[in-house]
Design a protein around this motif. Structure first.
Motif, short mmCIF file in Angstrom:
data_model
loop_
_atom_site.label_atom_id
_atom_site.label_comp_id
_atom_site.label_asym_id
_atom_site.label_seq_id
_atom_site.Cartn_x
_atom_site.Cartn_y
_atom_site.Cartn_z
N MET A 12 0.84 -1.21 0.00
CA MET A 12 0.00 0.00 0.00
C MET A 12 0.87 1.26 0.00
O MET A 12 0.55 2.23 -0.67
CB MET A 12 -0.95 -0.02 1.21
N ALA A 13 2.00 1.22 0.73
CA ALA A 13 2.91 2.37 0.74
C ALA A 13 3.42 2.64 -0.68
O ALA A 13 3.45 3.79 -1.14
CB ALA A 13 4.08 2.12 1.70
N ARG A 14 3.79 1.56 -1.38
CA ARG A 14 4.31 1.72 -2.75
C ARG A 14 3.21 2.23 -3.68
O ARG A 14 3.44 3.10 -4.51
CB ARG A 14 4.87 0.39 -3.26
N ALA A 15 1.99 1.70 -3.52
CA ALA A 15 0.87 2.13 -4.39
C ALA A 15 0.58 3.62 -4.19
O ALA A 15 0.22 4.32 -5.14
CB ALA A 15 -0.37 1.30 -4.09
N LEU A 16 0.73 4.08 -2.96
CA LEU A 16 0.46 5.50 -2.66
C LEU A 16 1.66 6.38 -2.93
O LEU A 16 1.58 7.61 -2.76
CB LEU A 16 0.03 5.66 -1.20
N ALA A 17 2.79 5.75 -3.30
CA ALA A 17 4.05 6.48 -3.53
C ALA A 17 4.47 7.28 -2.30
O ALA A 17 4.91 8.43 -2.41
CB ALA A 17 3.92 7.38 -4.76
N VAL A 18 4.33 6.65 -1.13
CA VAL A 18 4.76 7.32 0.11
C VAL A 18 5.95 6.58 0.73
O VAL A 18 6.35 6.91 1.84
CB VAL A 18 3.61 7.44 1.14
N GLY A 19 6.49 5.59 0.04
CA GLY A 19 7.64 4.85 0.57
C GLY A 19 7.59 3.41 0.11
O GLY A 19 6.79 3.05 -0.77
N ASN A 20 8.46 2.60 0.73
CA ASN A 20 8.58 1.19 0.31
C ASN A 20 8.25 0.21 1.41
O ASN A 20 8.19 -0.99 1.16
CB ASN A 20 10.02 0.92 -0.14
#
Ligand code: FE2
Length: 377
Positions: A304-312
């Motif tokens: 979910m972090a990657r999908a939101l482009a807020v981290g890995n």
């Protein structure tokens, strides 16, 4: 991932600004007397009057009922059932938040049935066939109630919330018209919006998730994360309202199939005991529960972090959720709602709903107590 699943959805879903104008053509041609259940806010804003005018111009007789309280008792649903029976209504339309749509959903199912809501709530009677034709128009984005086949009701004796549930209760038509969410206040926008954000994340991480629900939940999550801060800051931002309404709708389609998680499990008893609005309870609980789950099941949170482009990483997702709640001025705990240690027994005893069972990490009573202890600020 679960390879086999059943899908229960409204027969028709219309998503666009102006969809509410299409309401008369979606009702059965022979329907003449419409029980229209509107939320208090929709009555005050004039949106209920707009829907009445649309129906009356099409030659329908409208019987308006409002005043449904949050997570109503079965007796409140009985008022709607009685009005529907007394006025010989042949279809039900609801415009409002989750509680209004849920109450209307139960009324539509039970108006032509025998007995009253309490008979079905206690399990003494079962819903065995389709009730009246039912159209749901959400006035908030959102609870997803327009997509689900259950009504969250409150037992007046115990104050415990539980669902009346039947595949026959799902709406015939869900009309998702973002125009009808414009008048929601920033506070309501934040609470409903974070409820939808939590629902998307819990659907994505649900142990009952499948190939149908997971992509929907992830798409919904991205839309809500993008649109919600803008809709909160400027309620007239129609692009943000539209994207938020779509995110909420997709979330509802997903979680209605695969269930939710421990945030919703805990939010229900916290809400009924301390009178916390459902969305606020979910928003306050989300960061701690995401963190708890991510400790042993990090991968979906990292995804979910990657999908939101807020981290890995899973930690990046938890940090994003915390910052989103802060940006929307959600309190960091339940102190202002009066949470005390003496409440923990009730909350822990009553949190073991279906939502709890689809949480990705098993939560012991002690785990739940620790999470509640962290929310006493
Ligand atoms: Fe919710």
């Amino acid at each position: 991932m679960n390879d086999f699943y059943d899908l229960i959805l409204p027969r028709e879903i219309r998503f666009r600004s102006g969809a509410a104008n299409e309401l008369p053509g979606l009702l059965p041609a022979l329907s003449e007397r419409i029980l229209f259940i509107a939320g208090n806010h929709a009555v005050k804003s004039g949106d209920a009057a707009t829907i009445i005018a649309i129906l009356e111009q099409a030659g329908k007789k409208v019987i308006l009922l409002s005043g449904v309280p949050p997570e109503p008792a079965p007796a409140e649903v009985d008022k709607l059932i009685k009005a529907g029976r007394d006025n010989q209504c042949d279809a039900v339309v609801a415009l409002g938040g989750g509680s209004v749509i849920d109450a209307a959903k139960a009324a539509a199912a039970l108006i032509p049935a025998e007995g009253w809501c309490q008979d079905y709530f206690t399990g003494a009677k079962k819903i065995t066939e389709k009730g009246l034709f039912f159209v749901a128009l959400p006035a908030s984005a959102g609870t997803g109630a327009e997509m689900t086949s259950n009504s969250v009701l409150t037992d007046p004796e115990t104050q415990i919330k539980q669902s009346l549930r039947s595949p026959y209760m799902v709406a015939d038509v869900a009309l998702v018209d973002p125009h009808y969410t414009i008048t929601a206040s920033p506070y309501l926008t934040a609470c409903c919006g974070l409820d939808a954000f939590v629902q998307a994340a819990e659907a994505f991480t649900s142990t009952r998730g499948n190939s149908f629900t997971k992509p929907l939940a992830l798409t919904a999550l991205k839309k809500i994360a993008h649109a919600l801060p803008a809709a909160y800051k400027n309620g007239n931002d129609m692009d943000a309202r539209t994207e938020q309404a779509e995110g909420s709708m997709l979330t509802g389609i997903a979680f209605a199939q695969c269930g939710l998680g421990a945030i919703h499990g805990l939010a229900h008893p916290c809400g009924s005991l301390l009178s916390i609005p459902h969305g606020a309870a979910c928003a306050i609980l989300m960061t701690s529960v995401f963190r708890f789950n991510a400790e042993t099941c990090p991968e979906p949170y990292a995804e979910m972090a990657r999908a939101l482009a807020v981290g890995n990483t899973a930690e990046d997702f938890v940090a994003f959720a915390a910052s989103l709640a802060k940006e929307l001025n959600i309190p960091s705990g339940m102190k202002e709602y009066g949470l005390q240690e003496e409440h923990f027994d009730f909350i822990v005893k009553n949190c073991r709903s279906g939502s709890m069972k689809s949480n990705p990490r098993y939560m012991t009573d002690e785990d739940a107590r620790q999470i509640l202890s962290g929310l006493m600020n």
